[in-house]
Each structure stands twice: as structure tokens, then as C-alpha cells.
Design an enzyme around this catalytic site. Structure first.
Site, PDB file in Angstrom:
ATOM      1  CB  SER A  11       2.940   0.542   4.021  1.00 58.12           C
ATOM      2  OG  SER A  11       2.439   1.857   3.932  1.00 58.12           O
ATOM      3  CB  SER A  36      -0.915  -0.001   1.239  1.00 62.24           C
ATOM      4  OG  SER A  36      -1.644   1.195   1.327  1.00 62.24           O
ATOM      5  N   GLY A  37       0.268   2.333  -0.529  1.00 63.26           N
ATOM      6  CA  GLY A  37       0.872   3.649  -0.396  1.00 63.26           C
ATOM      7  C   GLY A  37       0.427   4.355   0.861  1.00 63.26           C
ATOM      8  CG  ASP A  38      -2.571   6.077   3.590  1.00 63.01           C
ATOM      9  OD1 ASP A  38      -2.334   5.931   4.801  1.00 63.01           O
ATOM     10  OD2 ASP A  38      -2.994   7.133   3.095  1.00 63.01           O
ATOM     11  CG  ASP A  39      -2.226   4.031   7.727  1.00 57.92           C
ATOM     12  OD1 ASP A  39      -1.008   4.231   7.880  1.00 57.92           O
ATOM     13  OD2 ASP A  39      -3.100   4.871   8.004  1.00 57.92           O
TER      14      ASP A  39
END
Length: 244
Positions: A99, A65-68
Site C-alpha cells: 500500500s 490496496s490504494g488505502d489501508d
């Protein structure tokens, strides 16, 4: 939304424009065996976001992911406060997360309804910015952060061991950290433990923690022994056979 007895299993989900799996105001949820893939430079691509949900099990998932990878939520600002439905009784286990710009597991930041009884075990974090991040903001709701336990952690190539920032006049209390071995990298921060407005204890932690979390000898931070009701639910599988 407002659903009961949900099962999401054995799927591969790719390139969502925002959060991938987002149950809201729901209960008795099993999320198992998901592969979730997003570019690591894509924002807001959370993997799984239980939001004001009760009795949820997340296990055996692989998330890039690019986030959580998992973000636990319970409503946003005044609406979340007014609705007042916490996320509670959540177990997360056997999760692998990549991540580089965010966390393996985040609590918040939209958590105005509260979060309680979250159990996390058997986690593999690869090239993550942080492992567990509790996101707080006074404007969203003055949080009461207490009873946070970390134990049996091994980490390598770490630049920053811990940043624990409570709130002035509302410190975070009851923090326990035990049996943690952190191997710092050559690019490590000079201050490895940054602690303000927190209180708790540590045991067998390396590098040594801050003065607000003093060493208490041989101590094992507790992990719940009881099972949540969702853990006794057996996963059901089905298949479709074409008949010609």
C-alpha cells in the site's frame, strides 16, 4: 451487520469500488486466506475493516490496496459515540500488505466507539507509506491513547522512522518500543523521530528515538500470552460435488 459466527475464507476479491470486507456490530469472526487486489492508486479501497466488532481473527491474507490494508473502526462521529460499541479482542497475524499511499494497519479514523485489545504479529509490509497508523481527531471524540507496544521490528529503505503526535493536554501515554532496527534510505528525512505530547520508553531501538521516549536498557515490550476465544475456533471447509 449484527451477525455472529462469521467465516470468510479462501477467496480472491478484486477491484472493489470501496472497502472490500466490512463486518459491522458483529462477533466471533474468522477471516482467513483472502487475496484482496486493488490498484494502488485507487482511494478508499481498504482491504478489511472490522467495525465495532468483538472477537475477530484475521490471518494469512495478502492485500494490495490504494488505502489501508486493514482499518480498525468503531463508528463515525456523534453516532459512533452514542452507539458506543468498541472494536475489541482482535488478532491480526501473517498479513502481507502492499500500500504505497497508506498503512498496513490503521486504527481509525472512524473510531468514536473506541478500540481496545488489538494484537498484531507476523506482518510483512512492502512499499507501504506506514506500517501502523493511529488516526485521531479531537472533533470525532477526544481519544485516550495508551498501552501501545511495538517490538521485534525490522525495516529497510525507510524515509521517516516515526511520527508520534499526541494531543495537547491529552498526551498519548504508555508507549513502549523495543528491539526495532530501522535502516533509513538516502532520501531520509532529517528529523527521523517526530514526537510531541507522548510519553513512554524504548529499548534497543535504532536510530535512536526522541527524548519523550527515553532508552530504558534491556526491556521487552509485553505481548499478551493469553489466547482470545476466537483463536480456538477451528476453520471449517466445505465443497460441492456435481453429480450427473
Amino acid at each position: 451487520m449484527f451477525s455472529d459466527q462469521i467465516q470468510i475464507s479462501n477467496l480472491t476479491l478484486v477491484n472493489s469500488p470501496s472497502w472490500f470486507v466490512h463486518p459491522i456490530y458483529s462477533s466471533n469472526i474468522t477471516i482467513k486466506g483472502l487475496t484482496i487486489l486493488a490498484p494502488v492508486d485507487s482511494p478508499n479501497t481498504d482491504g478489511i475493516d472490522p467495525d465495532s466488532c468483538t472477537n475477530t481473527r484475521i490471518e494469512d491474507c495478502y492485500i494490495v490496496s490504494g488505502d489501508d490494508c486493514v482499518a480498525v473502526k468503531s463508528g463515525w462521529d456523534e453516532y459512533g459515540i452514542k452507539f458506543g460499541k468498541p472494536t475489541q479482542h482482535l488478532v491480526i497475524r501473517r498479513l502481507t500488505c502492499i500500500s504505497p499511499d497508506s498503512a498496513v494497519i490503521a486504527l481509525g479514523s472512524e473510531m468514536s466507539g473506541g478500540i481496545q485489545d488489538v494484537r498484531v504479529e507476523d506482518i510483512i509490509a512492502i512499499s507501504t507509506q506506514s506500517t501502523v497508523r493511529i488516526k485521531t481527531a479531537v472533533g470525532r471524540a477526544l481519544p485516550n491513547i495508551t498501552g501501545i507496544n511495538y517490538r521485534d521490528v525490522v525495516a529497510t529503505n525507510v524515509t521517516y522512522s516515526a511520527k508520534l503526535e499526541g494531543i495537547s493536554n491529552a498526551p498519548f501515554t504508555g508507549i513502549c518500543i523495543s528491539n526495532v532496527s530501522i535502516q533509513v534510505s538516502e532520501q531520509r528525512k532529517k528529523l527521523q523521530w517526530n514526537c510531541t505530547d507522548v510519553a513512554g520508553v524504548t529499548s534497543n531501538v535504532s536510530p535512536n528515538s526522541c527524548q519523550l521516549l527515553p532508552e530504558k536498557g534491556k526491556l521487552g515490550c509485553p505481548f499478551p500470552n493469553d489466547k482470545l476465544p476466537i483463536e480456538n475456533v477451528q476453520l471449517k471447509t466445505c465443497s460441492l460435488k456435481n453429480v450427473f
